[in-house]
Write a protein that holds these residues in place. Structure first.
Motif, short mmCIF file in Angstrom:
data_model
loop_
_atom_site.label_atom_id
_atom_site.label_comp_id
_atom_site.label_asym_id
_atom_site.label_seq_id
_atom_site.Cartn_x
_atom_site.Cartn_y
_atom_site.Cartn_z
N LEU A 1 0.82 -1.21 0.00
CA LEU A 1 0.00 0.00 0.00
C LEU A 1 0.86 1.26 0.00
N GLY B 1 2.46 1.55 -3.40
CA GLY B 1 1.40 1.92 -4.32
C GLY B 1 1.02 3.39 -4.22
N GLY C 1 1.73 5.80 -7.26
CA GLY C 1 0.55 6.44 -7.86
C GLY C 1 0.65 7.95 -7.82
N VAL D 1 -6.80 7.03 -2.19
CA VAL D 1 -7.29 5.72 -2.63
C VAL D 1 -7.00 5.52 -4.12
N ARG D 2 -7.22 6.57 -4.93
CA ARG D 2 -6.93 6.47 -6.37
C ARG D 2 -5.44 6.27 -6.60
N ALA E 1 -4.55 2.70 -5.78
CA ALA E 1 -5.03 1.79 -6.82
C ALA E 1 -4.17 1.87 -8.07
N VAL F 1 -0.73 0.26 -7.28
CA VAL F 1 -0.75 -1.21 -7.20
C VAL F 1 -0.93 -1.81 -8.59
N ILE F 2 -1.84 -1.25 -9.39
CA ILE F 2 -2.00 -1.73 -10.77
C ILE F 2 -0.70 -1.48 -11.55
#
Length: 80
Positions: free
Chosen positions: A9, A12, A16, A30-31, A34, A37-38
């Motif tokens: 996390l 990520g 991000g 949160v975005r 995500a 992580v992607i």
């Protein structure tokens, strides 16, 4: 196990956030997590195909940022 989840996390979120700064735009925590992580999955796949692997936290962040940038680029192209 808990450390692995927390580090995923954290990497990520950092990846991000950096990718959103590089590619332009912003987002919530949160975005960013995500996307990071992607991006980590995408970057791991791309770098793996090239024969590279990340063995340190810094290398994981670099791979994740590159993957997140690729993910954001492709996502933007598909939504236009």
């Amino acid at each position: 196990m808990l450390w692995a989840i927390l580090s995923t996390l954290l990497v990520g979120a950092v990846a991000g956030w950096l990718a959103s700064k590089i590619m332009g735009g912003g987002g919530s925590l949160v975005r960013n997590i995500a996307v990071g992580v992607i991006g980590s999955c995408v970057g791991g796949l791309l770098f793996g195909l090239l024969g590279f692997s990340a063995h340190s936290l810094f290398a994981n962040i670099i791979v994740s940022v590159v993957g997140a940038c690729v993910f954001l680029f492709v996502a933007r192209r598909l939504t236009k």
